[in-house]
Design a protein around this motif. Structure first.
Motif, short mmCIF file in Angstrom:
data_model
loop_
_atom_site.label_atom_id
_atom_site.label_comp_id
_atom_site.label_asym_id
_atom_site.label_seq_id
_atom_site.Cartn_x
_atom_site.Cartn_y
_atom_site.Cartn_z
N ALA A 103 -1.50 -1.83 -10.67
CA ALA A 103 -0.39 -1.90 -9.72
C ALA A 103 -0.39 -0.69 -8.79
O ALA A 103 -0.13 -0.80 -7.60
N GLN A 104 -0.69 0.47 -9.34
CA GLN A 104 -0.72 1.68 -8.52
C GLN A 104 -1.91 1.67 -7.55
O GLN A 104 -1.80 2.15 -6.43
N ARG A 105 -3.03 1.10 -7.99
CA ARG A 105 -4.18 0.98 -7.09
C ARG A 105 -3.85 0.04 -5.93
O ARG A 105 -4.24 0.27 -4.79
N THR A 106 -3.11 -1.03 -6.24
CA THR A 106 -2.68 -1.95 -5.18
C THR A 106 -1.75 -1.24 -4.20
O THR A 106 -1.86 -1.41 -2.98
N TRP A 107 -0.84 -0.43 -4.73
CA TRP A 107 0.07 0.33 -3.86
C TRP A 107 -0.73 1.26 -2.95
O TRP A 107 -0.45 1.36 -1.76
N LEU A 108 -1.72 1.94 -3.50
CA LEU A 108 -2.53 2.86 -2.72
C LEU A 108 -3.29 2.12 -1.62
O LEU A 108 -3.38 2.59 -0.48
N SER A 109 -3.81 0.95 -1.94
CA SER A 109 -4.50 0.15 -0.93
C SER A 109 -3.54 -0.28 0.18
O SER A 109 -3.89 -0.24 1.37
N ASN A 110 -2.32 -0.68 -0.20
CA ASN A 110 -1.33 -1.08 0.80
C ASN A 110 -0.94 0.09 1.70
O ASN A 110 -0.70 -0.09 2.90
N LEU A 111 -0.87 1.29 1.11
CA LEU A 111 -0.55 2.47 1.92
C LEU A 111 -1.61 2.68 3.00
O LEU A 111 -1.27 2.88 4.17
N ALA A 123 0.55 12.60 4.55
CA ALA A 123 0.32 11.61 3.49
C ALA A 123 0.03 12.28 2.15
O ALA A 123 -0.69 11.73 1.31
N ASP A 124 0.59 13.47 1.93
CA ASP A 124 0.45 14.17 0.66
C ASP A 124 1.05 13.31 -0.45
O ASP A 124 2.25 13.00 -0.43
N LEU A 125 0.24 12.92 -1.43
CA LEU A 125 0.69 11.98 -2.45
C LEU A 125 1.02 12.63 -3.80
O LEU A 125 1.25 11.94 -4.78
N ARG A 126 1.07 13.96 -3.84
CA ARG A 126 1.34 14.62 -5.12
C ARG A 126 2.71 14.28 -5.67
O ARG A 126 2.91 14.30 -6.89
N ALA A 127 3.67 13.99 -4.80
CA ALA A 127 5.02 13.66 -5.27
C ALA A 127 5.33 12.17 -5.10
O ALA A 127 6.47 11.76 -5.26
N ALA A 128 4.32 11.38 -4.80
CA ALA A 128 4.55 9.95 -4.57
C ALA A 128 4.89 9.23 -5.87
O ALA A 128 4.43 9.61 -6.95
N ALA A 129 5.69 8.19 -5.76
CA ALA A 129 6.06 7.40 -6.94
C ALA A 129 5.12 6.22 -7.16
O ALA A 129 5.10 5.64 -8.24
N PHE A 130 4.35 5.82 -6.12
CA PHE A 130 3.39 4.72 -6.22
C PHE A 130 4.05 3.43 -6.69
O PHE A 130 3.54 2.75 -7.58
N ARG A 131 5.22 3.09 -6.06
CA ARG A 131 5.96 1.95 -6.60
C ARG A 131 6.21 0.83 -5.61
O ARG A 131 5.86 -0.31 -5.87
N ASP A 132 6.84 1.11 -4.48
CA ASP A 132 7.27 0.00 -3.63
C ASP A 132 6.93 0.27 -2.17
O ASP A 132 6.50 1.35 -1.79
N ARG A 133 7.14 -0.77 -1.37
CA ARG A 133 6.78 -0.70 0.05
C ARG A 133 7.72 0.21 0.84
O ARG A 133 7.34 0.69 1.91
N SER A 134 8.92 0.44 0.34
CA SER A 134 9.83 1.33 1.07
C SER A 134 9.25 2.73 1.14
O SER A 134 9.40 3.43 2.16
N GLU A 135 8.57 3.17 0.09
CA GLU A 135 7.93 4.48 0.11
C GLU A 135 6.77 4.50 1.10
O GLU A 135 6.54 5.47 1.81
N ILE A 136 6.02 3.40 1.16
CA ILE A 136 4.91 3.29 2.13
C ILE A 136 5.45 3.38 3.55
O ILE A 136 4.90 4.10 4.40
#
Length: 423
Positions: free
Chosen positions: A246-254, A194-207
């Motif tokens: 929006a990015q905080r919401t993405w992080l919570s969903n992850l 779950a290394d997030l350094r390269a994450a885009a923090f955008r959509d559920r497909s990435e999650i």
């Protein structure tokens, strides 16, 4: 008579003098003892919690000590100790046996601050007033232990939150009653699956992709029978990159996906994301060397790219946007308008079937047409470029593991890319 009176007066004086001398000697003796032994010992209000208890409920509290959470130098870290009072009060109300530790780096090893502290404020205590006192003491003592944990210097840089979850759950094995795990972290893993350094923090497909990788690498922790609570997600130290809402919401969903939030089975497994606002405290004291912590930048400068197939936007050899494409472009426009200070770049491409002398002209006309639609939908700062033939084409998801057909290749070539970049 005078001698008797005189004697009667002198005798009390002698007693008072003797008492004063004795008192002075006692004070001097006590001062000497205290001087030899140090300060006068104070009663430890937490001592009763160190006695073993028969409570069946157990709670483990783990504190992320990475620099992204607690800062370094002038950064103000997150004050978990005083930000989770309500959560600690619930632990005390359950009268659990509590252990507190910290974690950092890629290791799943926990640095324990305290093990098996009893929060059973009723044990051997039938007095209601004393019970109230002990209940307050238990909350205060646990707050102090969490504060001590968050001041611990990390063993290495970064953090692996999933590994910490696994280690915490493992430490609860063997408990006969309820098992609770409270993890205090910003959720920014910088190592592991779950290394997030390269994450885009955008959509559920990435999650979904991250959860699949973690499952394939067998790094998803087993939380069967564990009541997990995560607090502090998306709340880094001051001076560190901060997420948008929006990015905080993405992080919570992850983390809901990784820990199974919302899923509760017959074995008592649950995962809760506590909506706790964590305050700030001073950073670590100067002079204590802390490992370099890799930063998660929340992808604020990475463009968000929409690759739209030309067939969905234009008829063959046409640069007029089809009416059916307007809802798709409206979604893109909404994303651009809600990205603060965004810049939008539209790039048009064509497939190799057209005349070479017309490729650039047609691709530019299509890019301009898309730009005009986006501008009409309220998007500002849009530029358009005709790129002609594309230099490469990424496989569509459904062809993963296989070769693209000729038609798929053409569809991918004749496309319009829209990049939304945050300022």
């Amino acid at each position: 008579m005078n001698t008797t009176d005189s004697t009667a007066v002198r005798i009390p004086g002698r007693r008072r003098g003797t008492a004063m001398i004795a008192g002075a000697l006692g004070t001097a003796l006590l001062a000497g003892l205290l001087g030899a032994c140090g300060e006068e010992p104070r009663l430890d209000p937490c001592a009763w919690m160190k006695q073993p208890a028969d409570t069946t409920g157990r709670t483990v509290v783990l504190v992320d000590t990475s620099s992204s959470v607690h800062g370094s130098g002038a950064d103000a870290g997150r004050d978990y100790a005083h930000g989770i009072t309500a959560l600690l009060r619930s632990v005390v109300e359950r009268k659990d046996t509590v252990s507190v530790g910290s974690f950092s780096g890629d290791s799943a090893q926990i640095s324990w601050i305290a093990k098996d502290r009893s929060a059973d404020w009723v044990r051997d205590n039938n007095n209601e007033i004393n019970q109230k006192t002990r209940r307050q003491q238990a909350v205060s003592c646990l707050t102090g232990l969490v504060g001590k944990a968050e001041r611990t210097v990390p063993r290495s840089g970064g953090s692996n939150v999933l590994a910490a979850l696994a280690a915490g759950a493992s430490s609860l094995e063997g408990a006969s009653g309820s098992r609770s795990l409270l993890v205090l972290t910003d959720g920014l893993s910088t190592t592991g699956c779950a290394d997030l350094r390269a994450a885009a923090f955008r959509d559920r497909s990435e999650i979904k992709a991250i959860t699949r990788v973690c499952a394939a690498r067998d790094e998803t922790p087993s939380l069967t029978g564990v009541q997990l609570t995560l607090a502090g997600l998306g709340q880094p130290a001051t001076g560190r990159p901060a997420p948008t809402p929006a990015q905080r919401t993405w992080l919570s969903n992850l983390w809901r996906a990784l820990c199974g939030a919302g899923r509760k089975d017959a074995h008592g497994t649950s995962c809760t994301l506590a909506p706790t606002a964590i305050g700030t405290a001073e950073g670590r004291r100067p002079g204590k060397k802390t490992p370099q912590d890799p930063a998660v930048e929340y992808a604020q400068d990475r463009p968000q790219t929409y690759a739209l197939p030309g067939a969905a936007l234009f008829d063959t050899s046409s640069s007029t946007v089809r009416p059916q494409a307007l809802p798709l472009l409206n979604d893109v426009a909404v994303s651009a308008r809600t990205t603060p200070g965004s810049r939008v770049v539209v790039s048009g491409y064509v497939d190799p079937r057209g005349r070479p002398d017309n490729n650039h002209r047609l691709s530019q006309a299509r890019a301009d047409a898309v730009k005009d639609v986006l501008t009409g939908l309220g998007v500002e700062r849009v530029t358009a470029h005709g790129r002609g033939l594309p230099t490469g084409c990424t496989k569509p998801d459904h062809t993963a593991g296989g070769r693209m057909t000729a038609e798929e290749k053409l569809q991918c070539d004749r496309r319009v890319d829209i990049e939304i970049t945050r300022k």
